[in-house]
Motif scaffolding. Structure first.
Motif, PDB file in Angstrom:
ATOM      1  N   UNK A  29       0.804  -1.215   0.000  1.00 50.09           N
ATOM      2  CA  UNK A  29       0.000   0.000   0.000  1.00 50.09           C
ATOM      3  C   UNK A  29       0.835   1.261   0.000  1.00 50.09           C
ATOM      4  N   UNK A  30       1.925   1.251   0.750  1.00 46.21           N
ATOM      5  CA  UNK A  30       2.816   2.406   0.787  1.00 46.21           C
ATOM      6  C   UNK A  30       3.513   2.594  -0.552  1.00 46.21           C
ATOM      7  N   UNK A  31       3.914   1.497  -1.177  1.00 43.19           N
ATOM      8  CA  UNK A  31       4.541   1.576  -2.500  1.00 43.19           C
ATOM      9  C   UNK A  31       3.544   2.120  -3.518  1.00 43.19           C
ATOM     10  N   UNK A  32       2.304   1.651  -3.449  1.00 44.00           N
ATOM     11  CA  UNK A  32       1.279   2.132  -4.378  1.00 44.00           C
ATOM     12  C   UNK A  32       1.031   3.625  -4.195  1.00 44.00           C
ATOM     13  N   UNK A  33       1.021   4.087  -2.941  1.00 45.17           N
ATOM     14  CA  UNK A  33       0.822   5.512  -2.687  1.00 45.17           C
ATOM     15  C   UNK A  33       1.979   6.321  -3.258  1.00 45.17           C
ATOM     16  N   UNK A  34       3.192   5.821  -3.091  1.00 46.32           N
ATOM     17  CA  UNK A  34       4.369   6.499  -3.637  1.00 46.32           C
ATOM     18  C   UNK A  34       4.280   6.570  -5.162  1.00 46.32           C
ATOM     19  N   UNK A  35       3.933   5.462  -5.789  1.00 48.28           N
ATOM     20  CA  UNK A  35       3.863   5.440  -7.249  1.00 48.28           C
ATOM     21  C   UNK A  35       2.755   6.360  -7.776  1.00 48.28           C
ATOM     22  N   UNK A  36       1.683   6.476  -7.010  1.00 50.50           N
ATOM     23  CA  UNK A  36       0.622   7.400  -7.411  1.00 50.50           C
ATOM     24  C   UNK A  36       1.114   8.839  -7.367  1.00 50.50           C
ATOM     25  N   UNK A  37       1.929   9.145  -6.357  1.00 49.89           N
ATOM     26  CA  UNK A  37       2.494  10.493  -6.284  1.00 49.89           C
ATOM     27  C   UNK A  37       3.484  10.742  -7.432  1.00 49.89           C
ATOM     28  N   UNK A  38       4.226   9.730  -7.802  1.00 52.59           N
ATOM     29  CA  UNK A  38       5.133   9.852  -8.946  1.00 52.59           C
ATOM     30  C   UNK A  38       4.342  10.157 -10.212  1.00 52.59           C
ATOM     31  N   UNK A  39       3.241   9.437 -10.407  1.00 53.42           N
ATOM     32  CA  UNK A  39       2.416   9.665 -11.599  1.00 53.42           C
ATOM     33  C   UNK A  39       1.873  11.092 -11.618  1.00 53.42           C
ATOM     34  N   UNK A  40       1.463  11.589 -10.459  1.00 52.94           N
ATOM     35  CA  UNK A  40       0.973  12.961 -10.385  1.00 52.94           C
ATOM     36  C   UNK A  40       2.079  13.954 -10.727  1.00 52.94           C
ATOM     37  N   UNK A  41       3.268  13.692 -10.213  1.00 48.59           N
ATOM     38  CA  UNK A  41       4.404  14.587 -10.500  1.00 48.59           C
ATOM     39  C   UNK A  41       4.731  14.588 -11.983  1.00 48.59           C
ATOM     40  N   UNK A  42       4.799  13.406 -12.582  1.00 53.63           N
ATOM     41  CA  UNK A  42       5.159  13.324 -14.000  1.00 53.63           C
ATOM     42  C   UNK A  42       4.091  13.959 -14.886  1.00 53.63           C
ATOM     43  N   UNK A  43       2.832  13.923 -14.461  1.00 54.61           N
ATOM     44  CA  UNK A  43       1.774  14.603 -15.215  1.00 54.61           C
ATOM     45  C   UNK A  43       1.987  16.111 -15.185  1.00 54.61           C
ATOM     46  N   UNK A  44       2.392  16.627 -14.016  1.00 52.64           N
ATOM     47  CA  UNK A  44       2.633  18.069 -13.885  1.00 52.64           C
ATOM     48  C   UNK A  44       3.970  18.487 -14.481  1.00 52.64           C
ATOM     49  N   UNK A  45       4.887  17.527 -14.622  1.00 52.31           N
ATOM     50  CA  UNK A  45       6.226  17.805 -15.134  1.00 52.31           C
ATOM     51  C   UNK A  45       6.552  16.800 -16.240  1.00 52.31           C
ATOM     52  N   UNK A  46       5.948  16.955 -17.415  1.00 50.98           N
ATOM     53  CA  UNK A  46       6.088  15.946 -18.480  1.00 50.98           C
ATOM     54  C   UNK A  46       7.501  15.811 -19.030  1.00 50.98           C
ATOM     55  N   UNK A  47       8.382  16.721 -18.673  1.00 51.47           N
ATOM     56  CA  UNK A  47       9.764  16.636 -19.148  1.00 51.47           C
ATOM     57  C   UNK A  47      10.663  15.866 -18.184  1.00 51.47           C
ATOM     58  N   UNK A  48      10.076  15.306 -17.099  1.00 52.51           N
ATOM     59  CA  UNK A  48      10.861  14.587 -16.088  1.00 52.51           C
ATOM     60  C   UNK A  48      10.320  13.175 -15.916  1.00 52.51           C
ATOM     61  N   UNK A  49      11.230  12.211 -15.861  1.00 53.75           N
ATOM     62  CA  UNK A  49      10.894  10.828 -15.550  1.00 53.75           C
ATOM     63  C   UNK A  49      11.477  10.500 -14.175  1.00 53.75           C
ATOM     64  N   UNK A  50      10.656   9.953 -13.289  1.00 47.31           N
ATOM     65  CA  UNK A  50      11.097   9.616 -11.940  1.00 47.31           C
ATOM     66  C   UNK A  50      11.173   8.100 -11.796  1.00 47.31           C
ATOM     67  N   UNK A  51      12.332   7.627 -11.373  1.00 48.09           N
ATOM     68  CA  UNK A  51      12.511   6.218 -11.047  1.00 48.09           C
ATOM     69  C   UNK A  51      12.901   6.124  -9.580  1.00 48.09           C
ATOM     70  N   UNK A  52      12.422   5.078  -8.925  1.00 44.79           N
ATOM     71  CA  UNK A  52      12.678   4.944  -7.495  1.00 44.79           C
ATOM     72  C   UNK A  52      13.752   3.902  -7.232  1.00 44.79           C
ATOM     73  N   UNK A  53      14.424   4.079  -6.104  1.00 42.41           N
ATOM     74  CA  UNK A  53      15.415   3.116  -5.639  1.00 42.41           C
ATOM     75  C   UNK A  53      15.234   2.929  -4.143  1.00 42.41           C
ATOM     76  N   UNK A  54      15.129   1.683  -3.708  1.00 47.39           N
ATOM     77  CA  UNK A  54      15.025   1.435  -2.278  1.00 47.39           C
ATOM     78  C   UNK A  54      16.292   1.882  -1.575  1.00 47.39           C
ATOM     79  N   UNK A  55      16.101   2.689  -0.545  1.00 43.05           N
ATOM     80  CA  UNK A  55      17.267   3.235   0.171  1.00 43.05           C
ATOM     81  C   UNK A  55      16.805   3.709   1.540  1.00 43.05           C
TER      82      UNK A  55
END
Length: 444
Positions: free
Chosen positions: A39-65
């Motif tokens: 659920x936490x991962x899904x929430x994070x990915x949803x926020x990434x999708x929102x960011x990329x929609x607002x910033x179409x020139x940026x791609x966000x990839x995550x790394x566990x850290x």
């Protein structure tokens, strides 16, 4: 140390992704906490999708850290950190002075809230001239976390947690005797032993170093430090109330607490999110109160988390990284629409919303932001009132300013010795640690 409040591929140079470059996009790799539930991962990915929609020139990839004091330096040197990563307040100045993180200060200056940070918080991410290289994203004061279910099983009132160290000791013994679990547990390794010992020393009115100008002096061998260790010795050897694990770090103590194996422990007051998202905490079990303060100069150890950008990031990646930090961490603190969107997205995935934090800006701004998301709060705030009602009235003391993590590491074996050797000589341990810490401070 890092406050426990963040819902934070294996690519070594994301900005060079050929496909992204061909599309004219910038790719950044950002930190996400290790071991999150789906659920936490899904929430994070949803926020990434929102960011990329607002910033179409940026791609966000995550790394566990997850930042760990004993591995961070090697990860930094090896270039394996993501482009955006969290660090504790204590690491900020050193990384800035050594230019081991990117200087994003001109980008930070363009943010609408750049001049509104609490100055005591802001300085953790600033260089000597006041330029902000790393952005404060969370602050904390230590709290005493406790298991309400174990309290009830021991005949204790979970709505009346201990307010003195004598009461902590008595409650710890009651829990251990009634349940067979550790009434009180203590972190001891990966620099966390020194961190929590320092917290106890502060709570008894002591300090572990003093700084005047360019001179730092170790103050480890003190009556307050001795009293803190003697206290742990009593819980361990006289009361047998600390269980059987004396090699806890932040991650493992959270695991055992969430599993109902620990009655009480000291850690950052905002730790609920990590306990829930990474360790499956049952909310009904959870309680938190302020750390007891005793002594004329007692205070609660406070700290926080900075978002830093890799020194290897290109100017384009740095600009994208600051946009991400602003979107993911900061806007929910400063903008009502963003706060509601973040809270709704998080709540929709069954993740915690509204756990208490200390303000990065001022308390009025924090209190206002809480009203924005009041209808979406899904954490047991009434079980946290012993903390929220008291933390703003406690003197908040910063972590040691010089060689912080090295100092903590030097104190780890002191705590371990007291908890594993009934005949440990506390005076000798402190005298040795005093010499070791002074040597560390002298090296700068």
């Amino acid at each position: 140390m890092l406050p426990a409040v963040l819902a934070l591929g294996l690519l070594s140079a994301c900005g060079s992704d050929d496909d992204a470059a061909a599309d004219g996009k910038v790719t950044i790799e950002v930190a996400i906490d290790q071991g999150l539930e789906q659920g936490a991962i899904d929430a994070f990915e949803a926020r990434v999708a929102q960011f990329e929609k607002d910033n179409p020139d940026v791609v966000v990839k995550s790394k566990e850290y997850t930042w760990t004091g004993t591995t961070f330096a090697a990860e930094l040197a090896g270039g394996t950190l993501p482009d955006v990563f969290p660090i504790p307040f204590t690491d900020g100045r050193g990384l800035i002075e050594r230019k081991q993180i990117a200087n994003i200060s001109t980008l930070v200056d363009e943010l609408p809230y750049a001049d509104e940070f609490n100055p005591n918080v802001a300085q953790a991410g600033e260089d000597a001239d006041g330029a902000m290289w790393a952005i404060p994203i969370a602050a904390y004061g230590q709290g005493l976390h406790y298991n309400r279910t174990l309290f009830e099983q021991a005949g204790l009132d979970p709505d009346a947690p201990p307010t003195t160290w004598d009461e902590v000791r008595a409650d710890a013994k009651a829990i251990a005797d009634a349940t067979g679990q550790a009434g009180y547990a203590q972190m001891t390794q990966s620099n966390t032993g020194g961190w929590i010992l320092t917290s106890l020393i502060y709570a008894n009115g002591g300090r572990v170093e003093s700084v005047e100008g360019d001179t730092a002096t170790a103050t480890v061998d003190t009556p307050e430090a001795k009293a803190s260790l003697e206290y742990l010795k009593q819980l361990r050897w006289e009361d047998n109330s600390m269980g059987a694990n004396f090699l806890y770090d932040w991650g493992t103590i959270n695991q055992d607490f969430a599993a109902g194996k620990i009655g009480m422990y000291v850690s950052g007051g905002g730790n609920y999110g990590n306990l829930f998202t990474q360790n499956g905490l049952n909310p009904d079990d959870y309680g938190v109160t302020v750390v007891p303060l005793e002594g004329d100069d007692a205070g609660v150890l406070g700290g926080g988390t900075l978002a830093a950008v890799s020194a290897k990031a290109s100017p384009e990646e740095q600009a994208a990284a600051v946009k991400w930090i602003d979107f993911y961490y900061m806007q929910k603190l400063t903008d009502q629409e963003s706060a509601v969107l973040d809270a709704q997205t998080t709540a929709d995935q069954g993740q915690p919303v509204g756990a208490p934090q200390l303000p990065v800006f001022d308390r009025a701004t924090y209190d206002e932001s809480q009203t924005w998301i009041a209808d979406l709060v899904n954490v047991p705030l009434d079980q946290m009132t012993p903390y929220t009602d008291g933390i703003f009235d406690q003197p908040l003391l910063p972590e040691p300013a010089r060689s912080t993590q090295e100092l903590y590491a030097a104190l780890d074996p002191v705590v371990q010795a007291v908890l594993t050797d009934e005949n440990a000589d506390i005076d000798a341990l402190l005298a040795s640690a005093q010499t070791t810490v002074q040597s560390i401070l002298d090296k700068g």
